[in-house]
Write a protein that holds these residues in place. Structure first.
Motif, PDB file in Angstrom:
ATOM      1  N   GLN A  83       0.625  -1.121   0.068  1.00  0.00           N
ATOM      2  CA  GLN A  83      -0.116  -0.037   0.041  1.00  0.00           C
ATOM      3  C   GLN A  83       1.030   1.129   0.025  1.00  0.00           C
ATOM      4  OE1 GLN A  83      -2.665  -0.756  -1.008  1.00  0.00           O
ATOM      5  NE2 GLN A  83      -4.212  -0.894   0.491  1.00  0.00           N
ATOM      6  N   VAL A  84       2.030   1.250   0.772  1.00  0.00           N
ATOM      7  CA  VAL A  84       2.844   2.502   0.659  1.00  0.00           C
ATOM      8  C   VAL A  84       3.400   2.409  -0.773  1.00  0.00           C
ATOM      9  CG1 VAL A  84       5.143   3.260   1.518  1.00  0.00           C
ATOM     10  CG2 VAL A  84       3.452   2.267   3.129  1.00  0.00           C
ATOM     11  N   ASP A  85       3.732   1.332  -1.336  1.00  0.00           N
ATOM     12  CA  ASP A  85       4.333   1.460  -2.834  1.00  0.00           C
ATOM     13  C   ASP A  85       3.122   2.091  -3.565  1.00  0.00           C
ATOM     14  OD1 ASP A  85       6.701   0.452  -1.685  1.00  0.00           O
ATOM     15  OD2 ASP A  85       6.268  -1.641  -2.447  1.00  0.00           O
ATOM     16  N   ALA A  86       2.106   1.709  -3.400  1.00  0.00           N
ATOM     17  CA  ALA A  86       0.685   2.225  -4.311  1.00  0.00           C
ATOM     18  C   ALA A  86       0.525   3.824  -4.146  1.00  0.00           C
ATOM     19  CB  ALA A  86      -0.552   1.568  -3.812  1.00  0.00           C
ATOM     20  N   MET A  87       1.011   4.192  -3.003  1.00  0.00           N
ATOM     21  CA  MET A  87       1.034   5.671  -2.676  1.00  0.00           C
ATOM     22  C   MET A  87       2.051   6.391  -3.256  1.00  0.00           C
ATOM     23  SD  MET A  87       0.626   8.136   0.638  1.00  0.00           S
ATOM     24  CE  MET A  87       1.802   7.290   1.453  1.00  0.00           C
ATOM     25  N   ILE A  88       3.344   5.839  -3.352  1.00  0.00           N
ATOM     26  CA  ILE A  88       4.490   6.196  -4.100  1.00  0.00           C
ATOM     27  C   ILE A  88       4.217   6.201  -5.432  1.00  0.00           C
ATOM     28  CG2 ILE A  88       6.906   5.761  -4.530  1.00  0.00           C
ATOM     29  CD1 ILE A  88       7.159   4.994  -1.464  1.00  0.00           C
ATOM     30  N   VAL A 146      10.635   6.729   5.563  1.00  0.00           N
ATOM     31  CA  VAL A 146      11.514   7.781   5.202  1.00  0.00           C
ATOM     32  C   VAL A 146      11.667   7.643   3.717  1.00  0.00           C
ATOM     33  CG1 VAL A 146      13.844   8.673   5.285  1.00  0.00           C
ATOM     34  CG2 VAL A 146      12.822   7.530   7.665  1.00  0.00           C
ATOM     35  N   TRP A 147      11.364   8.887   3.244  1.00  0.00           N
ATOM     36  CA  TRP A 147      11.484   8.993   1.700  1.00  0.00           C
ATOM     37  C   TRP A 147      11.815  10.024   1.266  1.00  0.00           C
ATOM     38  CZ3 TRP A 147       5.200   8.369   1.273  1.00  0.00           C
ATOM     39  CH2 TRP A 147       4.577   9.167   1.872  1.00  0.00           C
ATOM     40  N   HIS A 148      12.408  10.028  -0.045  1.00  0.00           N
ATOM     41  CA  HIS A 148      13.323  11.317  -0.404  1.00  0.00           C
ATOM     42  C   HIS A 148      12.594  11.716  -1.778  1.00  0.00           C
ATOM     43  CE1 HIS A 148      16.862  13.223  -1.725  1.00  0.00           C
ATOM     44  NE2 HIS A 148      16.740  13.020  -3.006  1.00  0.00           N
ATOM     45  N   PHE A 149      12.607  12.787  -1.668  1.00  0.00           N
ATOM     46  CA  PHE A 149      11.990  13.756  -2.866  1.00  0.00           C
ATOM     47  C   PHE A 149      12.822  14.560  -3.790  1.00  0.00           C
ATOM     48  CE2 PHE A 149       8.652  13.023   0.590  1.00  0.00           C
ATOM     49  CZ  PHE A 149       7.776  12.680  -0.047  1.00  0.00           C
ATOM     50  N   SER A 150      12.618  14.423  -5.010  1.00  0.00           N
ATOM     51  CA  SER A 150      13.520  15.172  -5.722  1.00  0.00           C
ATOM     52  C   SER A 150      12.750  15.764  -6.814  1.00  0.00           C
ATOM     53  CB  SER A 150      14.936  14.454  -6.345  1.00  0.00           C
ATOM     54  OG  SER A 150      14.379  13.157  -7.035  1.00  0.00           O
ATOM     55  N   ASP A 151      13.366  16.579  -7.568  1.00  0.00           N
ATOM     56  CA  ASP A 151      12.731  17.241  -8.753  1.00  0.00           C
ATOM     57  C   ASP A 151      13.920  17.385  -9.827  1.00  0.00           C
ATOM     58  OD1 ASP A 151      11.029  18.651 -10.422  1.00  0.00           O
ATOM     59  OD2 ASP A 151       9.962  19.661  -8.734  1.00  0.00           O
ATOM     60  N   PRO A 152      13.657  16.862 -10.897  1.00  0.00           N
ATOM     61  CA  PRO A 152      14.497  17.075 -11.907  1.00  0.00           C
ATOM     62  C   PRO A 152      14.544  18.684 -12.512  1.00  0.00           C
ATOM     63  CG  PRO A 152      12.822  15.625 -12.745  1.00  0.00           C
ATOM     64  CD  PRO A 152      12.903  15.994 -11.304  1.00  0.00           C
ATOM     65  N   GLN A 153      13.677  19.180 -12.205  1.00  0.00           N
ATOM     66  CA  GLN A 153      13.321  20.628 -12.640  1.00  0.00           C
ATOM     67  C   GLN A 153      12.679  21.379 -11.680  1.00  0.00           C
ATOM     68  OE1 GLN A 153      10.473  20.318 -15.733  1.00  0.00           O
ATOM     69  NE2 GLN A 153      12.021  19.588 -17.209  1.00  0.00           N
ATOM     70  N   PRO A 154      13.629  21.821 -10.694  1.00  0.00           N
ATOM     71  CA  PRO A 154      13.183  22.664  -9.433  1.00  0.00           C
ATOM     72  C   PRO A 154      11.911  23.528  -9.846  1.00  0.00           C
ATOM     73  CG  PRO A 154      15.324  22.553  -9.368  1.00  0.00           C
ATOM     74  CD  PRO A 154      14.942  22.201 -10.781  1.00  0.00           C
ATOM     75  N   VAL A 155      11.064  23.705  -9.077  1.00  0.00           N
ATOM     76  CA  VAL A 155       9.691  24.822  -9.222  1.00  0.00           C
ATOM     77  C   VAL A 155       9.923  25.797  -8.111  1.00  0.00           C
ATOM     78  CG1 VAL A 155       8.723  23.016 -10.454  1.00  0.00           C
ATOM     79  CG2 VAL A 155       8.397  23.091  -8.096  1.00  0.00           C
ATOM     80  N   THR A 200       6.709  17.354 -11.609  1.00  0.00           N
ATOM     81  CA  THR A 200       7.825  16.620 -11.994  1.00  0.00           C
ATOM     82  C   THR A 200       8.606  15.935 -10.740  1.00  0.00           C
ATOM     83  OG1 THR A 200       9.146  18.649 -12.079  1.00  0.00           O
ATOM     84  CG2 THR A 200       8.034  18.188 -14.012  1.00  0.00           C
ATOM     85  N   THR A 201       8.152  16.089  -9.595  1.00  0.00           N
ATOM     86  CA  THR A 201       8.959  15.584  -8.359  1.00  0.00           C
ATOM     87  C   THR A 201       8.963  13.909  -8.568  1.00  0.00           C
ATOM     88  OG1 THR A 201       6.962  15.235  -6.975  1.00  0.00           O
ATOM     89  CG2 THR A 201       8.468  17.527  -6.840  1.00  0.00           C
ATOM     90  N   VAL A 202       9.810  13.409  -7.805  1.00  0.00           N
ATOM     91  CA  VAL A 202       9.984  11.891  -7.821  1.00  0.00           C
ATOM     92  C   VAL A 202      10.138  11.602  -6.416  1.00  0.00           C
ATOM     93  CG1 VAL A 202      11.759   9.936  -8.584  1.00  0.00           C
ATOM     94  CG2 VAL A 202      11.118  11.732 -10.153  1.00  0.00           C
ATOM     95  N   CYS A 203       9.467  10.584  -5.965  1.00  0.00           N
ATOM     96  CA  CYS A 203       9.517  10.187  -4.407  1.00  0.00           C
ATOM     97  C   CYS A 203      10.023   8.832  -4.628  1.00  0.00           C
ATOM     98  CB  CYS A 203       8.251  10.048  -4.060  1.00  0.00           C
ATOM     99  SG  CYS A 203       8.234   9.247  -2.203  1.00  0.00           S
ATOM    100  N   LYS A 204      10.963   8.296  -3.698  1.00  0.00           N
ATOM    101  CA  LYS A 204      11.981   7.031  -3.678  1.00  0.00           C
ATOM    102  C   LYS A 204      11.685   6.797  -2.089  1.00  0.00           C
ATOM    103  CE  LYS A 204      14.937   7.442  -7.482  1.00  0.00           C
ATOM    104  NZ  LYS A 204      16.291   7.691  -7.731  1.00  0.00           N
ATOM    105  N   LYS A 205      11.148   5.367  -1.658  1.00  0.00           N
ATOM    106  CA  LYS A 205      11.133   4.941  -0.397  1.00  0.00           C
ATOM    107  C   LYS A 205      12.660   4.562  -0.040  1.00  0.00           C
ATOM    108  CE  LYS A 205       9.265   0.815   0.028  1.00  0.00           C
ATOM    109  NZ  LYS A 205       8.313  -0.340   0.105  1.00  0.00           N
ATOM    110  N   LYS A 206      12.994   4.891   1.022  1.00  0.00           N
ATOM    111  CA  LYS A 206      14.267   4.625   1.751  1.00  0.00           C
ATOM    112  C   LYS A 206      14.069   3.810   2.822  1.00  0.00           C
ATOM    113  CE  LYS A 206      17.322   8.051   2.108  1.00  0.00           C
ATOM    114  NZ  LYS A 206      18.075   9.255   2.575  1.00  0.00           N
ATOM    115  N   SER A 207      13.031   3.828   3.977  1.00  0.00           N
ATOM    116  CA  SER A 207      12.643   2.683   4.637  1.00  0.00           C
ATOM    117  C   SER A 207      11.424   2.756   5.098  1.00  0.00           C
ATOM    118  CB  SER A 207      13.738   2.917   5.826  1.00  0.00           C
ATOM    119  OG  SER A 207      13.618   4.086   6.757  1.00  0.00           O
ATOM    120  N   VAL A 208      10.867   1.600   5.662  1.00  0.00           N
ATOM    121  CA  VAL A 208       9.381   1.478   6.417  1.00  0.00           C
ATOM    122  C   VAL A 208       9.751   0.780   7.794  1.00  0.00           C
ATOM    123  CG1 VAL A 208       7.109   0.700   6.299  1.00  0.00           C
ATOM    124  CG2 VAL A 208       8.364   1.493   4.251  1.00  0.00           C
ATOM    125  N   VAL A 209       9.179   1.129   8.568  1.00  0.00           N
ATOM    126  CA  VAL A 209       8.954   0.526  10.056  1.00  0.00           C
ATOM    127  C   VAL A 209       7.692   0.564  10.360  1.00  0.00           C
ATOM    128  CG1 VAL A 209       9.951   0.629  12.489  1.00  0.00           C
ATOM    129  CG2 VAL A 209      11.506   1.337  10.764  1.00  0.00           C
TER     130      VAL A 209
END
Length: 169
Positions: free
Chosen positions: A32-37, A109-118, A86-95
């Motif tokens: 379900q976490v993966d579905a949200m990502i 804990v997840w990481h958000f990045s954006d190839p084109q900052p807005v 254009t943001t991208v979310c990557k899962k780092k850990s789940v407890v």
């Protein structure tokens, strides 16, 4: 003596069954976490109802409180049509911690990045950042659904001052 051995065997067996159920439940919650990502990375929340309850509460990173599936899905979608498009979310850990057999808390804990900052509403440009989400899951009709969530930004400058890191052992 036979009763004692039988009782011990039953306790061990029930413990193993419980552990197997928890393993399945943890896998289901992670799915379900993966579905949200997936929704985040595709910038489409049409599937929000597939992994949330009707009464979900969501508190976003700046303290907006969205109540119910309709509000929270709508708000996520609006922001993904604009500043997060254009943001991208990557899962780092789940407890995951189970409160009852049908209620669990997941810390992601997840990481958000954006190839084109807005440009964000406060005028700053978006930067890659880590976030920490606390999500409450409930099991309804055999399916784990998110019932509440809150997302915060992890401030790297504040981390060295976490008193728990200085706590005597």
């Amino acid at each position: 003596m036979k009763k004692v051995l039988l009782t011990i065997a039953l306790l061990i067996t029930s413990g193993l069954i419980f552990a197997q159920d928890r393993t399945k439940d943890e896998a289901a919650i992670n799915k379900q976490v993966d579905a949200m990502i997936y929704s985040w990375n595709n910038h489409n929340y049409d599937d929000w109802k597939n992994y949330t309850t009707e009464n979900i509460d969501w508190v976003n990173v700046v303290g907006m409180w969205w109540k119910g599936q309709k509000e929270s899905q709508y708000a996520h979608q609006v922001y993904h049509k604009t500043m997060f498009k254009t943001t991208v979310c990557k899962k780092k850990s789940v407890v995951i911690r189970f409160i009852t057999k049908d209620v669990a808390i997941a810390h992601i804990v997840w990481h958000f990045s954006d190839p084109q900052p807005v440009r964000l509403p406060d005028g700053k440009l978006s930067q890659p950042t880590d976030g920490l989400a606390t999500l409450v899951y409930v099991k309804q009709n055999g399916k784990w659904l998110m019932d509440a969530g809150e997302n915060v930004v992890i401030d790297p400058a504040a981390q060295p001052f976490d008193p728990v890191k200085q706590m005597p052992k």
